[in-house]
Enzyme design. Structure first.
Site, PDB file in Angstrom:
ATOM      1  N   GLY A  91      -7.124   2.292  -5.024  1.00 55.47           N
ATOM      2  CA  GLY A  91      -7.267   3.043  -3.777  1.00 55.47           C
ATOM      3  C   GLY A  91      -5.953   3.676  -3.355  1.00 55.47           C
ATOM      4  O   GLY A  91      -5.932   4.800  -2.840  1.00 55.47           O
ATOM      5  N   ASP A  92      -4.862   2.972  -3.563  1.00 54.79           N
ATOM      6  CA  ASP A  92      -3.546   3.525  -3.220  1.00 54.79           C
ATOM      7  C   ASP A  92      -3.180   4.676  -4.146  1.00 54.79           C
ATOM      8  O   ASP A  92      -2.558   5.659  -3.726  1.00 54.79           O
ATOM      9  CB  ASP A  92      -2.478   2.434  -3.300  1.00 54.79           C
ATOM     10  CG  ASP A  92      -2.720   1.325  -2.291  1.00 54.79           C
ATOM     11  OD1 ASP A  92      -3.299   1.607  -1.226  1.00 54.79           O
ATOM     12  OD2 ASP A  92      -2.342   0.177  -2.586  1.00 54.79           O
ATOM     13  N   LYS A 108       0.818  -1.208   0.000  1.00 52.92           N
ATOM     14  CA  LYS A 108       0.000   0.000   0.000  1.00 52.92           C
ATOM     15  C   LYS A 108       0.860   1.271   0.000  1.00 52.92           C
ATOM     16  O   LYS A 108       0.618   2.186  -0.778  1.00 52.92           O
ATOM     17  CB  LYS A 108      -0.945   0.005   1.202  1.00 52.92           C
ATOM     18  CG  LYS A 108      -1.916  -1.180   1.224  1.00 52.92           C
ATOM     19  CD  LYS A 108      -2.983  -1.026   2.243  1.00 52.92           C
ATOM     20  CE  LYS A 108      -4.010  -0.041   1.775  1.00 52.92           C
ATOM     21  NZ  LYS A 108      -4.720  -0.441   0.565  1.00 52.92           N
ATOM     22  N   ASP A 122      -8.698  -3.813 -14.103  1.00 51.53           N
ATOM     23  CA  ASP A 122      -8.120  -4.322 -12.843  1.00 51.53           C
ATOM     24  C   ASP A 122      -8.100  -3.172 -11.832  1.00 51.53           C
ATOM     25  O   ASP A 122      -7.443  -2.165 -12.069  1.00 51.53           O
ATOM     26  CB  ASP A 122      -6.701  -4.844 -13.094  1.00 51.53           C
ATOM     27  CG  ASP A 122      -6.043  -5.389 -11.828  1.00 51.53           C
ATOM     28  OD1 ASP A 122      -6.738  -5.490 -10.791  1.00 51.53           O
ATOM     29  OD2 ASP A 122      -4.840  -5.706 -11.883  1.00 51.53           O
ATOM     30  N   THR A 144     -14.357   7.157   0.186  1.00 49.86           N
ATOM     31  CA  THR A 144     -14.490   6.745  -1.210  1.00 49.86           C
ATOM     32  C   THR A 144     -15.743   5.887  -1.376  1.00 49.86           C
ATOM     33  O   THR A 144     -16.101   5.107  -0.488  1.00 49.86           O
ATOM     34  CB  THR A 144     -13.252   5.977  -1.691  1.00 49.86           C
ATOM     35  OG1 THR A 144     -13.025   4.849  -0.821  1.00 49.86           O
ATOM     36  CG2 THR A 144     -12.020   6.873  -1.659  1.00 49.86           C
TER      37      THR A 144
END
Length: 324
Positions: free
Chosen positions: A268-269, A52, A263, A237
């Site tokens: 999110g990262d 992350k 994909d 989000t």
């Protein structure tokens, strides 16, 4: 396409520190995700750079931010691979610790709709200690924004937040992997929280909408609940519905950029990395989130996490083609 939002890419500047994880992502694509106890056929195995924090660092650096990465890699081949990929993205990895044993790894399955399942093994990420952070204090305190997630020991995450917050550095905390038991000190020393809608509901003990209409929720009430929980600023989000920005007494909805996803791994990262870049550039939180929706959407058009991240020119060109 919102040209005004994408023009923010021209103003990315500032310095970011990110403390946390770097992983080698062992990724297989299949038509669908397996059920518990089931074996299904998949495509060829690919080893991709991830973690992350590493992902967030790569995303921010790709769009022009100055990023220092802090964390640990092992003494395996994956360590060289992970650092090479971050260096290629423009991240300064000179302060990353090298330890005995395996680097962090994940096993990821991606289905035909771009959804995924992820299993995480911490490896070297578990050795990111408070002593190491203290040894990097001089460099950490030169940044204007700090990014944290929870793939490192929680005492290290908390100590880093305190060190930087007390020095006037803005601290953005991504409550992921999610826990609804954040330490009080970590809440106290973090300035902005990033969670998804399900995590927000669990964290604040708010019932999810039965009809799935998150935008129809009372976001003024949610903002007050978040304030009472300890965060005056937060970003929630909402997947395909975009995101909600909670900024003290105000709430803003950010539209999701529309693309055909292949994909969603690492999207999110990418969103978090762009938030950090925007904040380091002195953009308002709402503008930072708006830009993040485009950068994260671009990431969903390619496979993998870091491997799918674009630079400013690539992102601008993609959405310009989309608009034609």
């Amino acid at each position: 396409m919102n040209a005004k939002t994408l023009s923010l890419l021209d103003g990315i500047s500032g310095s970011i520190s990110i403390v946390g994880s770097m992983n080698a992502d062992y990724t297989v694509t299949a038509k669908r995700l397996p059920k518990p106890g089931e074996t299904i056929a998949g495509g060829p195995l690919r080893i991709l750079p991830g973690g992350k924090s590493g992902n967030q660092a790569a995303a921010a650096a790709r769009i022009g931010a100055k990023v220092n990465m802090f964390g640990a890699v092992g003494n395996d081949k994956n360590a060289d691979f992970l650092l090479e990929q971050l260096n290629d993205a423009g991240v300064d990895t000179s302060h990353v610790r090298h330890v005995e044993g395996a680097s962090g790894t994940t096993v990821i399955t991606v289905d035909g709709n771009g959804e995924n399942t992820i299993v995480y093994s911490a490896g070297s990420n578990a050795t990111v200690s408070t002593d190491y952070i203290e040894s990097q204090k001089d460099v950490l305190l030169k940044s204007s924004v700090l990014g944290l997630c929870l793939e490192s020991p929680i005492e290290t995450v908390t100590a880093t937040a305190k060190m930087c917050h007390d020095a006037g550095i803005k601290v953005l905390l991504n409550d992921s992997p999610f826990t609804d038991k954040l330490p009080d000190e970590l809440i106290q020393y973090s300035d902005i929280l990033l969670v998804n809608e399900h995590e927000m509901a669990q964290l604040l003990n708010i019932a999810e909408p039965k009809n799935g209409d998150w935008l129809g929720m009372d976001w003024n009430y949610i903002a007050q609940s978040m304030h009472d929980f300890g965060f005056k600023e937060a970003v929630v989000t909402l997947g395909g519905d975009g995101a909600m920005v909670l900024d003290h007494d105000r709430t803003y909805h950010v539209d999701a950029a529309k693309i055909d996803a292949v994909d969603t791994t690492g999207c999110g990262d990418s969103f978090m990395g762009t938030l950090l870049a925007g904040l380091a550039s002195d953009f308002p939180l709402s503008d930072s989130a708006s830009l993040a929706s485009y950068v994260a959407a671009y990431a969903a058009t390619g496979y993998g996490a870091q491997a799918s991240y674009g630079n400013a020119d690539q992102i601008r060109a993609f959405f310009k083609r989309q608009a034609q």
